[in-house]
Design an enzyme around this catalytic site. Structure first.
Site, PDB file in Angstrom:
ATOM      1  N   GLU A  52       0.819  -1.216   0.000  1.00  0.00           N
ATOM      2  CA  GLU A  52       0.000   0.000   0.000  1.00  0.00           C
ATOM      3  C   GLU A  52       0.852   1.265   0.000  1.00  0.00           C
ATOM      4  O   GLU A  52       0.509   2.255  -0.642  1.00  0.00           O
ATOM      5  CB  GLU A  52      -0.960  -0.009   1.191  1.00  0.00           C
ATOM      6  CG  GLU A  52      -2.113  -0.982   1.062  1.00  0.00           C
ATOM      7  CD  GLU A  52      -3.029  -0.667  -0.117  1.00  0.00           C
ATOM      8  OE1 GLU A  52      -3.090   0.500  -0.534  1.00  0.00           O
ATOM      9  OE2 GLU A  52      -3.670  -1.597  -0.629  1.00  0.00           O
ATOM     10  N   THR A  58       1.872   5.634  -7.443  1.00  0.00           N
ATOM     11  CA  THR A  58       2.737   4.838  -8.309  1.00  0.00           C
ATOM     12  C   THR A  58       1.926   3.709  -8.928  1.00  0.00           C
ATOM     13  O   THR A  58       1.140   3.060  -8.242  1.00  0.00           O
ATOM     14  CB  THR A  58       3.925   4.260  -7.515  1.00  0.00           C
ATOM     15  OG1 THR A  58       4.581   5.321  -6.817  1.00  0.00           O
ATOM     16  CG2 THR A  58       4.928   3.597  -8.440  1.00  0.00           C
ATOM     17  N   TYR A 135      -6.502   6.894   3.918  1.00  0.00           N
ATOM     18  CA  TYR A 135      -6.751   5.834   2.951  1.00  0.00           C
ATOM     19  C   TYR A 135      -5.888   4.602   3.236  1.00  0.00           C
ATOM     20  O   TYR A 135      -6.392   3.473   3.284  1.00  0.00           O
ATOM     21  CB  TYR A 135      -6.489   6.299   1.514  1.00  0.00           C
ATOM     22  CG  TYR A 135      -6.251   5.110   0.622  1.00  0.00           C
ATOM     23  CD1 TYR A 135      -7.307   4.303   0.225  1.00  0.00           C
ATOM     24  CD2 TYR A 135      -4.957   4.724   0.271  1.00  0.00           C
ATOM     25  CE1 TYR A 135      -7.100   3.160  -0.514  1.00  0.00           C
ATOM     26  CE2 TYR A 135      -4.739   3.583  -0.475  1.00  0.00           C
ATOM     27  CZ  TYR A 135      -5.816   2.797  -0.863  1.00  0.00           C
ATOM     28  OH  TYR A 135      -5.597   1.653  -1.573  1.00  0.00           O
ATOM     29  N   ASP A 153      -9.241   6.082  -2.347  1.00  0.00           N
ATOM     30  CA  ASP A 153      -8.061   6.574  -3.047  1.00  0.00           C
ATOM     31  C   ASP A 153      -8.500   7.225  -4.355  1.00  0.00           C
ATOM     32  O   ASP A 153      -9.696   7.421  -4.591  1.00  0.00           O
ATOM     33  CB  ASP A 153      -7.059   5.436  -3.285  1.00  0.00           C
ATOM     34  CG  ASP A 153      -7.541   4.435  -4.330  1.00  0.00           C
ATOM     35  OD1 ASP A 153      -8.752   4.432  -4.657  1.00  0.00           O
ATOM     36  OD2 ASP A 153      -6.707   3.656  -4.828  1.00  0.00           O
ATOM     37  N   CYS A 207     -13.071   1.670 -15.056  1.00  0.00           N
ATOM     38  CA  CYS A 207     -13.556   3.047 -14.887  1.00  0.00           C
ATOM     39  C   CYS A 207     -12.360   3.995 -14.890  1.00  0.00           C
ATOM     40  O   CYS A 207     -12.111   4.724 -13.936  1.00  0.00           O
ATOM     41  CB  CYS A 207     -14.344   3.144 -13.581  1.00  0.00           C
ATOM     42  SG  CYS A 207     -15.387   4.614 -13.447  1.00  0.00           S
ATOM     43  N   CYS A 214     -17.292   1.305 -20.294  1.00  0.00           N
ATOM     44  CA  CYS A 214     -18.576   1.092 -19.619  1.00  0.00           C
ATOM     45  C   CYS A 214     -19.204  -0.262 -19.973  1.00  0.00           C
ATOM     46  O   CYS A 214     -19.911  -0.848 -19.151  1.00  0.00           O
ATOM     47  CB  CYS A 214     -19.536   2.230 -19.953  1.00  0.00           C
ATOM     48  SG  CYS A 214     -18.992   3.837 -19.319  1.00  0.00           S
ATOM     49  N   CYS A 217     -18.253  -2.821 -17.442  1.00  0.00           N
ATOM     50  CA  CYS A 217     -18.446  -2.459 -16.033  1.00  0.00           C
ATOM     51  C   CYS A 217     -19.517  -3.332 -15.390  1.00  0.00           C
ATOM     52  O   CYS A 217     -20.661  -3.379 -15.862  1.00  0.00           O
ATOM     53  CB  CYS A 217     -18.846  -0.991 -15.925  1.00  0.00           C
ATOM     54  SG  CYS A 217     -19.096  -0.466 -14.217  1.00  0.00           S
ATOM     55  N   CYS A 223     -24.812   3.277 -12.401  1.00  0.00           N
ATOM     56  CA  CYS A 223     -23.991   4.470 -12.641  1.00  0.00           C
ATOM     57  C   CYS A 223     -24.840   5.615 -13.177  1.00  0.00           C
ATOM     58  O   CYS A 223     -25.298   5.593 -14.322  1.00  0.00           O
ATOM     59  CB  CYS A 223     -22.868   4.130 -13.624  1.00  0.00           C
ATOM     60  SG  CYS A 223     -21.753   5.522 -13.914  1.00  0.00           S
TER      61      CYS A 223
END
Length: 389
Positions: A52, A58, A135, A153, A207, A214, A217, A223
């Protein structure tokens, strides 16, 4: 009297039935389609924590080899805590944002103060450690300890902004607070770690920022941005300020085939890393060699002669672009006697440069020496390699 800024509208509430369907569809997709990443094969808190921290700002493909090599060099939190900062920074070299490595090392020492090691298990305890923000603490607590705490995040923020059709800048503090609440509202408390990772995975692979897929998804039906045809316009981005231009001078001081490198102090952008004696300047100088000579004398106690311009290198940091002009110097005295006030220092042959943790800026500067220096720096030292005393 100025009017107060308008408050962003509240995010739409999600009905319980819709929440259950969204969670179910997203988790099924994640368990079927998630990438096989090394840190997802374990719930070991040390490995989850290291991953994490490395993943902050990164990309995954950059982190993977560093993660594997870092764990080979420091297979446990105890080994990390017992290692020198130079060894840790050398293993981190090239990954950037070196404060992450310094904080990781410091936090490891804090965790290892108790015997046996007692890991923090909740997000609040993790957030008390150096370099662990809201986070990161939530991600570790949910993944490694199954704590029902939501994470937010950049990837998750983008997913939630589209799900809720947020038309204000998603990185504005007031909007972020609402997105945190939405993340908590949607959280699958039975599998919080998987759910948080599923949202991250969705943002990273489907996304995406500029070209969301989409059709692939799993939660397209939920959405609001897609229903309104706004998925490419959301999240709204605030304009970025141009990075300021900064000028600096560096001295490659030569003595009997070796060059002087100094360790930077404990604070600042490149804290703890080694590099050439460097001084920032307000801008271009009429006589940069004279400015550099004057700055180096009180820093090192050395008298310099015969400056030779090697060239200029540039590097873009997060918040500024630095242009560094490098001069090579000979010593005016036969025997180099460093000032007692000088930072930690070493006279290194070019073949030894890779044994010290260097910033990318200093690597660029040292390659201007050419030949042996350039070849040595291209052969990056293996993470965890012994560091010269």
């Amino acid at each position: 009297m100025p009017r107060p800024a308008p408050r962003p509208p509240a995010l739409p509430s999600v009905a319980p039935v819709e929440r259950r369907r969204l969670r179910s569809r997203l988790l099924r997709w994640y368990r079927r389609c998630a990438r096989d990443l090394p840190w997802r094969r374990t719930r070991d808190p040390y490995q989850v924590w290291v991953s994490e921290v490395m993943l902050q700002q990164t990309q995954v493909r950059t982190v993977e080899p560093y993660f594997q090599r870092f764990l080979a060099a420091f297979p446990s939190v105890q080994r990390l805590a017992e290692s020198s900062l130079d060894q840790v920074l050398l293993a981190w070299q090239g990954l950037g944002y070196y404060a992450r490595a310094r904080n990781l090392h410091e936090a490891a020492k804090i965790i290892c103060r108790t015997r046996p090691v007692r890991w923090p298990t909740d997000a609040a305890a993790w957030q008390a450690l150096p370099g662990v923000g809201r986070y990161t603490a939530a991600a570790i607590a949910s993944i490694a300890f199954d704590q029902p705490v939501a994470a937010l995040d950049g990837n998750i923020r983008r997913v939630l902004a589209r799900l809720a059709a947020v038309r204000e800048p998603a990185d504005a503090p007031a909007v972020q607070a609402r997105l945190w609440r939405l993340a908590a509202d949607l959280l699958a408390t039975a599998s919080p770690g998987d759910f948080n990772q599923a949202l991250m995975e969705l943002g990273a692979r489907v996304c995406t920022p500029r070209a969301p897929d989409c059709r692939a998804c799993p939660v397209l039906n939920h959405c609001r941005a897609a229903r309104a045809g706004l998925q490419r316009a959301i999240p709204v981005r605030r304009p970025r300020r141009a990075a300021p231009q900064v000028s600096a001078l560096a001295a490659a001081i030569r003595h009997e085939g070796r060059y002087l490198l100094l360790r930077r102090g404990p604070r600042g952008l490149l804290a703890g890393l080694w590099g050439l004696p460097t001084v920032e300047t307000p801008g271009p100088c009429d006589d940069p060699a004279a400015v550099l000579r004057q700055a180096v004398r009180p820093l090192t106690g050395l008298r310099l002669r015969s400056p030779r311009l090697l060239g200029t290198v540039s590097h873009v940091f997060t918040h500024r672009k630095l242009t560094l002009t490098v001069f090579e110097w000979a010593l005016a005295d036969r025997a180099p006697a460093l000032s007692a006030a000088a930072p930690a220092a070493a006279w290194l042959a070019p073949a030894e440069f890779a044994t010290r943790p260097l910033s990318e800026l200093d690597r660029k500067a040292l390659t201007l020496l050419g030949g042996e220096a350039r070849d040595a720096l291209q052969r990056r030292a293996a993470p965890g390699a012994a560091v010269l005393a």
